[in-house]
Design a protein around this motif. Structure first.
Motif, PDB file in Angstrom:
ATOM      1  N   ASN A 161      -3.500 -11.434  25.955  1.00  0.00           N
ATOM      2  CA  ASN A 161      -4.097 -11.426  24.620  1.00  0.00           C
ATOM      3  C   ASN A 161      -5.580 -11.732  24.724  1.00  0.00           C
ATOM      4  O   ASN A 161      -5.999 -12.570  25.527  1.00  0.00           O
ATOM      5  CB  ASN A 161      -3.432 -12.469  23.712  1.00  0.00           C
TER       6      ASN A 161
ATOM      7  N   PRO B  33      -9.659 -15.279  20.726  1.00  0.00           N
ATOM      8  CA  PRO B  33     -10.118 -15.095  19.335  1.00  0.00           C
ATOM      9  C   PRO B  33     -11.624 -15.280  19.229  1.00  0.00           C
ATOM     10  O   PRO B  33     -12.212 -16.119  19.915  1.00  0.00           O
ATOM     11  CB  PRO B  33      -9.363 -16.186  18.564  1.00  0.00           C
ATOM     12  N   THR B  34     -12.230 -14.508  18.365  1.00  0.00           N
ATOM     13  CA  THR B  34     -13.668 -14.601  18.122  1.00  0.00           C
ATOM     14  C   THR B  34     -13.915 -15.612  17.009  1.00  0.00           C
ATOM     15  O   THR B  34     -13.384 -15.476  15.906  1.00  0.00           O
ATOM     16  CB  THR B  34     -14.232 -13.232  17.706  1.00  0.00           C
TER      17      THR B  34
ATOM     18  N   THR C 296     -15.059 -18.542  10.749  1.00  0.00           N
ATOM     19  CA  THR C 296     -14.330 -17.281  10.716  1.00  0.00           C
ATOM     20  C   THR C 296     -13.687 -17.031  12.074  1.00  0.00           C
ATOM     21  O   THR C 296     -14.388 -17.010  13.099  1.00  0.00           O
ATOM     22  CB  THR C 296     -15.266 -16.110  10.366  1.00  0.00           C
ATOM     23  N   THR C 297     -12.382 -16.871  12.083  1.00  0.00           N
ATOM     24  CA  THR C 297     -11.630 -16.568  13.301  1.00  0.00           C
ATOM     25  C   THR C 297     -10.852 -15.280  13.073  1.00  0.00           C
ATOM     26  O   THR C 297      -9.876 -15.261  12.317  1.00  0.00           O
ATOM     27  CB  THR C 297     -10.661 -17.709  13.649  1.00  0.00           C
ATOM     28  N   ASP C 298     -11.305 -14.207  13.716  1.00  0.00           N
ATOM     29  CA  ASP C 298     -10.715 -12.888  13.486  1.00  0.00           C
ATOM     30  C   ASP C 298     -10.720 -12.590  11.979  1.00  0.00           C
ATOM     31  O   ASP C 298     -11.760 -12.457  11.386  1.00  0.00           O
ATOM     32  CB  ASP C 298      -9.314 -12.814  14.099  1.00  0.00           C
ATOM     33  N   SER C 299      -9.538 -12.522  11.366  1.00  0.00           N
ATOM     34  CA  SER C 299      -9.473 -12.168   9.943  1.00  0.00           C
ATOM     35  C   SER C 299      -9.324 -13.385   9.036  1.00  0.00           C
ATOM     36  O   SER C 299      -9.233 -13.245   7.828  1.00  0.00           O
ATOM     37  CB  SER C 299      -8.292 -11.217   9.702  1.00  0.00           C
ATOM     38  N   LYS C 300      -9.304 -14.610   9.603  1.00  0.00           N
ATOM     39  CA  LYS C 300      -9.116 -15.811   8.811  1.00  0.00           C
ATOM     40  C   LYS C 300     -10.450 -16.532   8.629  1.00  0.00           C
ATOM     41  O   LYS C 300     -11.285 -16.574   9.534  1.00  0.00           O
ATOM     42  CB  LYS C 300      -8.116 -16.748   9.477  1.00  0.00           C
ATOM     43  N   ARG C 301     -10.615 -17.107   7.438  1.00  0.00           N
ATOM     44  CA  ARG C 301     -11.826 -17.866   7.146  1.00  0.00           C
ATOM     45  C   ARG C 301     -11.452 -19.240   6.609  1.00  0.00           C
ATOM     46  O   ARG C 301     -10.579 -19.362   5.748  1.00  0.00           O
ATOM     47  CB  ARG C 301     -12.713 -17.137   6.131  1.00  0.00           C
TER      48      ARG C 301
ATOM     49  N   LYS D 208     -16.687 -17.513  14.651  1.00  0.00           N
ATOM     50  CA  LYS D 208     -18.045 -17.484  14.105  1.00  0.00           C
ATOM     51  C   LYS D 208     -18.198 -18.666  13.157  1.00  0.00           C
ATOM     52  O   LYS D 208     -17.420 -18.840  12.226  1.00  0.00           O
ATOM     53  CB  LYS D 208     -18.298 -16.168  13.360  1.00  0.00           C
TER      54      LYS D 208
END
Length: 538
Positions: free
Chosen positions: A23, A26-27, A162-167, A29
């Motif tokens: 996997n 995770p990105t 912000t982590t992937d699609s979660k904020r 920001k």
């Protein structure tokens, strides 16, 4: 404690999580959320009151910048043992300061600190402001060390993660007990002073870090405030408070020192407090910490103790540097000594952002209405000034026009008495008489001339008129015309017919008819003589 400096240098850096096999990592920001700016207009006063002293600061703002007017710390004499006498002394000091530096547009801020205050930070999913308030309230009640019925709190989002699609939002919550708030406000209520803001001491003190010469939003700072009965250690990322610790070691430890060994005992106890707070902070934040500790409060007076702490334990203890030009302009010598002792109140009057406010909600609403009314009055004053200026300008302009008109009329009356005006009237009368003569002698065109003019316009080139007999007195056919049509190829009848039609269509003639015509062949074509009769205008 000799290994304190070495341990601090080796504080663990942030550790990145290893991605799970197969996997992608995770990105993440992180976005820092800056507080909203506040428009400071008029005088700003701030007070911090405890059992031993009153800190006071005053500044004036023009909406963009704040200029520091005065900073002082007044100690309550130890000879005043009766609580009422000590309270009366504090009230007199506050009242005198307000009378000297207050005014009509004055906002008063009050600073709270001590074990009845708390800071908590936690993360929540990013959501709408209305939903966020309810979520923060639920989480704050769960984490704060005070009972929900004896707690006032305010909060501010400080980061968006912000982590992937979660904020998520990182929330900083400042809280205090209602008892402490009521005790602090009671003294000002007795003096008839309206408190506009209630700030947390360590949180608001971070605002003054912006005035450091080498300030950076990405640098971690540590400050220690040594008061008489306790010490307060605060850690900041930029000017944002991340963690604070209250210890029991205060300057009263040195009140009856008889030899230099008391400094050693005090420094040892203080280093233990710092070590405990640093251990917890490093474990919670996992961030690198600088060895430089900024000292303010009562200990900032003692250069000897600061030097001993730096030499003995390896930390670079330093009195808070007062060096920014906008902070000390005009009072360099005075403010160099007083600002490090009164750091929180100085930060409160020079801050230009909206901070968490522990003022009870009913007082916030009352202050909001008062601010709106004050802003409305100020707007009306400005509008009245603008309208007054416009009215004065228009009045002056009208007066100028009237004066100019009066001068013109005066000059006209003066001109009428001159010989030039007399000559002008004589020439004007001469021109009028000549024009009347011209109008009377103007030639009026006769009926014959009008008929001839119209007839010359309508006669085509193929027709040549030979004679015309006009009888103006005849009522019916008063005009007889004779002529000849000469053509080469086209029939002359057609040309004559078109000529007759044109005469009929003209408003000059009516009853046009052909009396006689004779067609002849010539060498080059045809010719046709004709006689016409009609009634022309008379």
């Amino acid at each position: 404690m000799t290994g304190l400096k070495l341990w601090t240098k080796k504080t663990k850096p942030p550790v990145a999580e290893e991605p799970v096999q197969g996997n992608a990592a995770p990105t993440v920001k992180i976005e820092t959320l800056s507080p909203r700016r506040r428009l400071n207009v008029g005088r700003q006063l701030a007070f911090a009151v405890d059992d031993n002293a009153i800190q006071m600061a005053a500044a004036t703002g023009n909406g963009f910048n704040n200029r520091l007017l005065d900073v002082r710390k007044t100690y309550i004499p130890s000879s005043l043992e009766d609580p009422d006498e000590r309270r009366s002394f504090a009230a007199n000091a506050i009242n005198s300061f307000v009378e000297r530096f207050g005014g009509r547009l004055t906002e008063i801020s009050l600073i709270l600190d001590g074990p009845d205050t708390a800071l908590r930070t936690f993360s929540l999913p990013d959501m709408k402001p209305a939903d966020l308030h309810s979520a923060v309230k639920y989480e704050a009640i769960r984490q704060l060390p005070f009972p929900s019925d004896d707690c006032l709190f305010d909060y501010r989002p400080v980061q968006r993660i912000t982590t992937d699609s979660k904020r998520h939002l990182k929330i900083a919550v400042i809280a205090s007990t209602k008892r402490l708030v009521q005790e602090q406000l009671a003294l000002f209520d007795e003096l008839g002073l309206e408190v506009a803001h209630l700030y947390h001491c360590q949180y608001v003190s971070g605002q003054i870090l912006r005035f450091l010469r080498d300030f950076s939003h990405d640098t971690n700072y540590a400050m220690i405030n040594i008061q008489r009965e306790r010490c307060e250690i605060a850690y900041y990322h930029g000017y944002r408070l991340e963690f604070s610790h209250i210890g029991s070691t205060g300057s009263s430890f040195l009140a009856n020192r008889s030899d230099p060994t008391m400094f050693e005992y005090f420094a040892e106890a203080l280093a233990t407090e710092i070590q405990n707070s640093l251990d917890y902070y490093s474990g919670q934040q996992s961030s690198q910490f600088s060895n430089n500790i900024l000292v303010h409060g009562d200990l900032a007076y003692s250069e000897e103790l600061i030097d001993r702490l730096s030499d003995r334990f390896g930390f670079a203890f330093q009195r808070f540097p007062v060096e920014h030009p906008s902070l000390i302009e005009g009072n360099e010598h005075q403010f160099h000594d007083t600002i490090p002792v009164c750091l929180s109140v100085t930060a409160a009057v020079t801050s230009s952002v909206v901070l968490p406010d522990l003022l009870p909600s009913e007082r916030k609403e009352r202050h909001r209405i008062h601010s709106v009314n004050r802003l409305g009055v100020a707007s009306l004053v400005v509008l009245a000034g603008i309208l007054g200026t416009f009215w004065l300008s228009e009045t002056s302009s009208t007066h100028s026009v009237r004066s100019y008109q009066t001068n013109l009329l005066r000059e006209v009356e003066a001109f009428k008495t001159t010989s030039t005006f007399v000559e002008y009237n004589r020439i004007k009368q001469k021109i009028a008489s000549n024009q009347a003569y011209i109008d009377k002698t103007k030639e009026v065109p006769s009926c014959l001339s009008l008929n001839l003019k119209e007839l010359s316009h309508m006669t085509p080139s193929a027709i040549r008129l030979r004679s015309m007999d006009f009888h103006a007195g005849s009522e019916n056919e008063n005009l007889h015309i004779s002529g000849v049509v000469t053509t080469k190829s086209s029939p002359p009848e057609v040309v004559l017919a078109e000529f007759v039609e044109n005469l009929v269509a003209s408003p000059f003639w009516e009853n046009v008819k052909v009396d006689r015509y004779i067609k002849k062949r010539t060498k080059d074509g045809f010719s046709m003589e004709f006689d016409l009769s009609m009634k022309g205008i008379t």
